[in-house]
Design a protein around this motif. Structure first.
Motif, PDB file in Angstrom:
ATOM      1  N   LEU A  60       6.592 -48.272   7.860  1.00 55.08           N
ATOM      2  CA  LEU A  60       7.801 -48.566   7.098  1.00 55.08           C
ATOM      3  C   LEU A  60       7.462 -49.108   5.709  1.00 55.08           C
ATOM      4  CD1 LEU A  60       9.913 -50.265   9.899  1.00 55.08           C
ATOM      5  CD2 LEU A  60      10.041 -47.902   9.092  1.00 55.08           C
ATOM      6  N   GLY A  61       6.341 -49.785   5.583  1.00 55.56           N
ATOM      7  CA  GLY A  61       5.919 -50.337   4.302  1.00 55.56           C
ATOM      8  C   GLY A  61       4.656 -51.152   4.485  1.00 55.56           C
ATOM      9  N   SER A  62       3.971 -51.418   3.386  1.00 59.52           N
ATOM     10  CA  SER A  62       2.745 -52.216   3.467  1.00 59.52           C
ATOM     11  C   SER A  62       2.519 -52.955   2.153  1.00 59.52           C
ATOM     12  CB  SER A  62       1.534 -51.334   3.781  1.00 59.52           C
ATOM     13  OG  SER A  62       1.249 -50.492   2.681  1.00 59.52           O
ATOM     14  N   CYS A  63       1.649 -53.942   2.213  1.00 63.80           N
ATOM     15  CA  CYS A  63       1.226 -54.651   1.011  1.00 63.80           C
ATOM     16  C   CYS A  63      -0.231 -55.065   1.185  1.00 63.80           C
ATOM     17  CB  CYS A  63       2.116 -55.849   0.709  1.00 63.80           C
ATOM     18  SG  CYS A  63       2.176 -57.103   1.983  1.00 63.80           S
ATOM     19  N   VAL A  64      -0.879 -55.287   0.070  1.00 59.10           N
ATOM     20  CA  VAL A  64      -2.283 -55.679   0.063  1.00 59.10           C
ATOM     21  C   VAL A  64      -2.379 -57.054  -0.587  1.00 59.10           C
ATOM     22  CG1 VAL A  64      -4.578 -55.126  -0.827  1.00 59.10           C
ATOM     23  CG2 VAL A  64      -3.067 -53.292  -0.050  1.00 59.10           C
ATOM     24  N   ILE A  65      -3.054 -57.970   0.083  1.00 60.78           N
ATOM     25  CA  ILE A  65      -3.217 -59.327  -0.422  1.00 60.78           C
ATOM     26  C   ILE A  65      -4.698 -59.548  -0.700  1.00 60.78           C
ATOM     27  CG2 ILE A  65      -2.942 -61.769   0.144  1.00 60.78           C
ATOM     28  CD1 ILE A  65      -0.638 -60.653   2.070  1.00 60.78           C
ATOM     29  N   LEU A  66      -4.986 -59.980  -1.901  1.00 59.84           N
ATOM     30  CA  LEU A  66      -6.374 -60.221  -2.301  1.00 59.84           C
ATOM     31  C   LEU A  66      -6.810 -61.591  -1.802  1.00 59.84           C
ATOM     32  CD1 LEU A  66      -6.103 -58.892  -5.944  1.00 59.84           C
ATOM     33  CD2 LEU A  66      -6.861 -57.657  -3.901  1.00 59.84           C
ATOM     34  N   MET A  67      -7.854 -61.621  -1.000  1.00 60.78           N
ATOM     35  CA  MET A  67      -8.318 -62.881  -0.423  1.00 60.78           C
ATOM     36  C   MET A  67      -8.843 -63.874  -1.454  1.00 60.78           C
ATOM     37  SD  MET A  67      -7.360 -62.753   2.590  1.00 60.78           S
ATOM     38  CE  MET A  67      -8.010 -64.330   3.070  1.00 60.78           C
ATOM     39  N   PRO A  68      -9.390 -63.432  -2.605  1.00 55.68           N
ATOM     40  CA  PRO A  68      -9.819 -64.434  -3.588  1.00 55.68           C
ATOM     41  C   PRO A  68      -8.688 -65.386  -3.995  1.00 55.68           C
ATOM     42  CG  PRO A  68     -10.808 -62.340  -4.128  1.00 55.68           C
ATOM     43  CD  PRO A  68      -9.829 -62.085  -3.000  1.00 55.68           C
ATOM     44  N   ASP A  69      -7.457 -64.893  -4.047  1.00 56.50           N
ATOM     45  CA  ASP A  69      -6.323 -65.767  -4.376  1.00 56.50           C
ATOM     46  C   ASP A  69      -6.154 -66.861  -3.333  1.00 56.50           C
ATOM     47  OD1 ASP A  69      -5.874 -64.117  -6.531  1.00 56.50           O
ATOM     48  OD2 ASP A  69      -4.243 -63.008  -5.577  1.00 56.50           O
ATOM     49  N   VAL A  70      -6.354 -66.512  -2.071  1.00 61.20           N
ATOM     50  CA  VAL A  70      -6.211 -67.477  -0.976  1.00 61.20           C
ATOM     51  C   VAL A  70      -7.386 -68.452  -0.986  1.00 61.20           C
ATOM     52  CG1 VAL A  70      -5.945 -67.751   1.515  1.00 61.20           C
ATOM     53  CG2 VAL A  70      -4.966 -65.744   0.383  1.00 61.20           C
TER      54      VAL A  70
END
Length: 108
Positions: A60-70
């Motif tokens: 249905l949908g997706s997103c990518v989260i960059l771990m360096p931000d976390v």
């Protein structure tokens, strides 16, 4: 999305976690906790919203989260928009816990 059987799949490194399926709900809430081990600061977290059907599962949908931000902030609590659709988002709270290797001594 209509009323569908929706679940979330999280992928980081070689690990995958699936949430439970929320049935017939236009605004599902999971409140699940998942732990990823052996991932690195440069990895990405891929979040997929999926619909479970009898024969197949569709994205249905997706997103990518960059771990360096976390990693830099220690935690991130934000709403992320899904990329493939005009609407749809997920609110996540992410925390980074560095693991001390067995060979390191702790400082007091």
């Amino acid at each position: 999305w209509g009323t569908q059987n929706i679940f979330i799949r999280l992928r980081a490194g070689r690990q995958t976690h699936d949430s439970r399926i929320v049935r017939n709900n236009l605004s599902p809430t999971w409140n699940d906790e998942f732990y990823f081990h052996d991932i690195y600061a440069q990895d990405t977290l891929i979040v997929e919203c999926l619909c479970k059907r009898t024969i197949r599962t569709s994205l249905l949908g997706s997103c990518v989260i960059l771990m360096p931000d976390v990693v830099v902030n220690g935690s991130v609590s934000d709403t992320f928009k899904f990329q493939e659709v005009s609407q749809g988002e997920i609110k996540l709270q992410l925390e980074w816990f560095p693991v001390q290797s067995q060979g390191q001594a702790s400082s007091s």
